[in-house]
Design a protein around this motif. Structure first.
Motif, short mmCIF file in Angstrom:
data_model
loop_
_atom_site.label_atom_id
_atom_site.label_comp_id
_atom_site.label_asym_id
_atom_site.label_seq_id
_atom_site.Cartn_x
_atom_site.Cartn_y
_atom_site.Cartn_z
N GLY A 51 -15.11 0.86 2.55
CA GLY A 51 -14.79 -0.56 2.60
C GLY A 51 -13.55 -0.87 3.41
O GLY A 51 -13.04 -1.99 3.38
N GLY A 52 -13.04 0.13 4.14
CA GLY A 52 -11.83 -0.07 4.94
C GLY A 52 -12.17 -0.49 6.36
O GLY A 52 -13.33 -0.45 6.78
N LEU A 73 -5.44 7.21 3.03
CA LEU A 73 -5.93 8.56 2.77
C LEU A 73 -5.78 9.42 4.02
O LEU A 73 -6.07 8.96 5.13
CB LEU A 73 -7.40 8.50 2.37
CG LEU A 73 -7.71 7.60 1.16
CD1 LEU A 73 -9.21 7.39 1.02
CD2 LEU A 73 -7.12 8.20 -0.11
N VAL A 74 -5.34 10.64 3.83
CA VAL A 74 -5.20 11.56 4.95
C VAL A 74 -6.42 12.48 5.01
O VAL A 74 -6.81 13.06 4.00
CB VAL A 74 -3.91 12.41 4.82
CG1 VAL A 74 -3.83 13.44 5.94
CG2 VAL A 74 -2.69 11.51 4.83
N ALA A 118 -7.99 -0.90 -2.53
CA ALA A 118 -8.64 -0.88 -1.24
C ALA A 118 -8.22 0.36 -0.47
O ALA A 118 -7.18 0.96 -0.75
CB ALA A 118 -8.26 -2.13 -0.45
N CYS A 119 -9.03 0.76 0.49
CA CYS A 119 -8.62 1.82 1.43
C CYS A 119 -7.88 1.12 2.58
O CYS A 119 -8.51 0.55 3.46
CB CYS A 119 -9.85 2.56 1.94
SG CYS A 119 -9.48 3.64 3.34
N SER A 120 -6.57 1.13 2.52
CA SER A 120 -5.80 0.39 3.53
C SER A 120 -5.92 1.05 4.91
O SER A 120 -5.93 0.37 5.92
CB SER A 120 -4.34 0.25 3.11
OG SER A 120 -3.83 1.46 2.60
N SER A 160 0.85 -1.19 0.00
CA SER A 160 0.00 0.00 0.00
C SER A 160 0.89 1.24 0.00
O SER A 160 2.10 1.17 0.26
CB SER A 160 -0.88 -0.05 1.26
OG SER A 160 -1.40 1.20 1.60
N ILE A 161 0.30 2.37 -0.33
CA ILE A 161 1.04 3.63 -0.23
C ILE A 161 0.12 4.70 0.39
O ILE A 161 -1.10 4.54 0.39
CB ILE A 161 1.55 4.12 -1.60
CG1 ILE A 161 0.39 4.63 -2.45
CG2 ILE A 161 2.29 3.01 -2.35
CD1 ILE A 161 0.84 5.45 -3.62
#
Lengths: 328, 328, 328, 328
Positions: free
Chosen positions: A118-119, A49-50, A73-75, A7-8
């Motif tokens: 969905g995280g 996401l911040v 995905a939203c990690s 992820s990033i």
């Protein structure tokens, strides 16, 4: 090769500033372009996401569509507790009860948004909760406020089946943070006593505190199985330089990946850098490829062989291993 | 008490930002209000102006009037070689010849403006001239460019009877700066071989590099009498925290003031801080009062007594001196 | 592969102690056995001898025979200016003129012995010349004594056609050393103005001072072509841990070897470690093999390719190079 | 002025060595002379004894008489787990079960001796329990061994009504210790879950780890009321320089003494230094006098005033307080 989740942090692909150049070293990049770039990095399947910077109530719908379109995905979501003037003297541990309530509300809203995307993970970095000078804070009182605020966040998150990873950092932006190192963050997590609260190790934050990350991973296993999340970057050991992984160190990365595997870590391997002057995409991708290469080496060598090496407790044998197995 | 010249950096009174909160922790303050505040601090008779932020061709007239109105001297101008995107990968040592020419022009213009304001000192901090990663710079070539650019600046300044103090800093915003420590900056100054080029010690920059400032002052005396300027602040020793003077350390300040006196320093005692969350006026004033208090103690004890103490080379005697003379 | 000269410090093979365990962590090893071990390490053709510990007037004959028997050169002698009570408060810069004379005599005697052993290099580490506390030393006076003493040593050495490499170290055993970093040691060397006086970089000492050794090599080239000698080891960046080379870092070693090659360094690549608990032979040999492997990689890649990489000034390209060329 | 208990570590008065000068910088001092010196320092009523160095089965009788003769209490015994070859690769966490048993026996014997001397505190510093290199230790296994050994020591001590203060230190003699910082040591103490196990803060060890001791004291209060003992010294922030208290810092000492008072600390204020080159008696006495002076200031200002200052959370107010109340 085993399947691992890379992820990033989305914002790492964009513009970055410092205290001397507040407009940033590069030009702002379009958010959708950044998502596209993230998706194009080999093996990356999640983005962090911040809050404020990447996500809020208004943009959640568009973000959801964009993630879906790119198969990402939203990690995690990293709530913004550091990038607004109101948090300047503290957020979750602010001496102002109104600010503390706002900070808790901000985190809780991000838990809701995480679910919507969905995280199931909030990466909580209370960067402004700390102090700068000796003789200018009431540590006991402020730490109690912090615990109370975190408990509120955790209860809400639990309802939403969201986990919270507490990210520590010894300093910056304050000269001293309340969540400073692996062990004190673990104390906080264990004191809260909730299953959905654990710890995120940012490798650079740990290096800055003279931690050996492999040992930090073992510590989190030993006292509560609390490693929930990982941020990767490199530095020179005395500041959070947020550099490309592997720019300085080698054996420490191999060792920490071993310990994550050994202790059953199933979370994300997420990149967190600040490519002030570099091409963001290239810098983040280089880190992902480095970690993947280390993982491939780890699989090739095998956990048993590494364990056998560790149990020799012989730095000469370790040096031979590094020279013959890790370097070209 | 001897007459000494105290000064502050004007911008320290205003808003300050960091990489997480680019809009700053406080509200912007009106420039004329800041000048008024500066003039109201006991004993302050000079201010340092930062290019772009405080001074340029258009504002020089108004600034001149304001300084005059408040009886303030221009203690130095600090050319902006760090706060514009174009300097992001280097200014005086940039690999781009066009950028180097622009950087030299910027410094030279500030020499002219200094003269116009009645000043005679440029404080040159080439903050972006350095590098971030191993294996990503040609140190020999870039250092030669730096020397060439500095020579051009110095020649122009000499024509205008302006002196240049080179300010070093080990790191930030780059992980490695070309002017990093007292000794390497002195090497550069001596290599240039011009009477109008010397060194500025920022106390925090020196602490960060594990320098004992008293010794740094002696070093500059020994190898060229090159201490031209002083910036004062405090920190925890591992980062340029830019704190109020005396917040952490005590004997080191007393010692460095002794060495300045002993080596005949006649320049400014100027404050350089970053009061991110504090009242700027209060923070800078506190530093001025601290340095003045140390000066008063220095005068009271006398150079001869201190020299006698130093020559005992006995830390026990020194500890007794600290306990009985420096603390309450 | 080019021919390069590898060396070790003899005593590194033997017993080592610290302040808690003064009898050492291991058993003393017979000197002749140590020489035999040194000679058996692949590619090692020289050894450095420490005064008092390894060599004095009485043992010079036996040492000469032993070196000859094993085909080893005396790569340097390190005069003992640190391991005797009389040097405890300084040697070459001692406030006691008698001690200074003794220290100069000690160095000069080692120059003579070096010649007798067929060597031409003194590695001078004035470890006790410095101070521990602020306000307890007269820096100007002590630095002048140091310069005078060094000049005497250098004049004698010149007569014997011996070169002197000044080895710096920021701290330990004093909290502050007079020869602390590359740049201040270069200032001293240049001030002396003698062709036979230069600098030794101990990689660990440089890391401890936050120096990037590649840049330090370039600095010594730029301001006098003064790199005379090299000591290799690794550490965590904040203390002289004296570890096996490559235990922590990778790209920095490759970079520094490039700069030595690029600037025409023809001296020894000598190992300097403190294998407190490890097998000395194994630990030193592992370092030799690591440096040789880096040299082989350097030759394979070629100076031109590396220069081209450096001139890209692009950390992303550098990261790709590290990942595809330096690691397995 | 309140009654507080001051103490010193006996060996600090004697000879001290380092890795370069294993015979020590000074001459050995007679043990009885050292006890006499300790007793003569104003306000000192206790001494700490180090196993092997100061106390063992054979000398316990003579020591008991000497303490009685000078009216000194045994403030603690520090078992020797660091100054014998057998502990070189670990003691309580050694991979060798036989060594672990010996280490536990050593601690238990010291608990017995403490009781015999009228003491009730073991200060346990497992200095050799740690590791030096990445990829050369099994952190999980070794930490479990450490916990098991400590549990055995604690059970025995409890029988004897002896308390154990675990002393942490980030590094030295190992590059990484298992008891490294306040928080990880607290994790260990709390995991053991015994009332007689707590923590000793050595101020220099905490500074080395970038801890603000005032906050560390608060942390120990918050998560278990575990501050059992205090060692005082000063340093430059990056190594355990073991200097005279107050040689560098001022406000941090005042702050930590406030927090000890505020949190109800009733233990010893004990000095722990390494006066390598200084007169031991003078150096330790200077520290005692400094701490006593800070205590007098603390009493004069009063806890309520300090608490009011802390709650202002205003570094400018703090700076005014330092300048007008703490310095001369």
């Amino acid at each position: 090769m085993k399947t691992r989740k890379y992820s990033i942090i989305l914002g790492n692909l964009g513009n970055t500033c410092d205290r001397f150049l507040s407009s940033g070293y590069k030009e702002p990049l379009d958010k959708m372009k950044m998502i596209e770039q993230a998706a194009s990095i080999e093996g990356v399947t999640g983005i962090e996401l911040v809050g404020s910077w990447d996500i809020d109530d208004k943009t959640v719908g568009a973000m959801k569509s964009a993630l879906k379109a790119h198969g990402l995905a939203c990690s995690s979501i990293i709530p913004d507790l550091f990038a607004q003037k109101r948090w300047g003297r503290g957020a979750l541990a602010s001496a102002d009860a109104k600010i503390r309530r706002q900070a808790v509300a901000e985190v809780n809203r991000m838990s809701d948004i995480a679910v919507e995307l969905g995280g199931d993970l909030i990466n909580l970095w209370p960067g402004q909760d700390g102090y700068d000078y000796p003789l200018a804070a009431d540590y006991l009182q402020e730490r109690k406020w912090l615990l109370d605020s975190l408990a509120e966040c955790a209860v809400h998150a639990r309802k939403r089946r969201v986990r919270i990873a507490l990210e520590f950092k010894m300093k910056e932006p304050r000269t001293h943070s309340y969540l400073a190192r692996t062990a004190d963050t673990l104390l906080v997590a264990n004191h809260l006593g909730m299953e959905n609260v654990g710890v995120c190790i940012d490798t650079g934050h740990a290096f800055l505190a003279y931690e050996n990350v492999g040992e930090s991973v073992a510590l989190l296993k030993l006292f509560g199985n609390k490693l929930f999340h990982m941020h990767f970057n490199d530095n020179f050991g005395s500041w959070d330089d947020d550099m490309i992984v592997g720019s300085i160190r080698l054996p420490e990365y191999f060792e920490m990946l071993y310990w994550m595997e050994k202790t059953g870590y199933k979370g994300w391997f997420s990149m967190d850098q600040y490519p002030y002057r570099e091409d963001g995409y290239g810098a983040i991708r280089a880190s992902v490829l480095f970690v993947q290469k280390m993982h491939a080496l780890l699989d090739k060598v095998g956990l048993d062989s590494i364990e056998a090496l560790l149990r020799r407790r012989d730095p000469v044998a370790t040096a031979d291993f590094i020279r013959t197995t890790l370097i070209a």
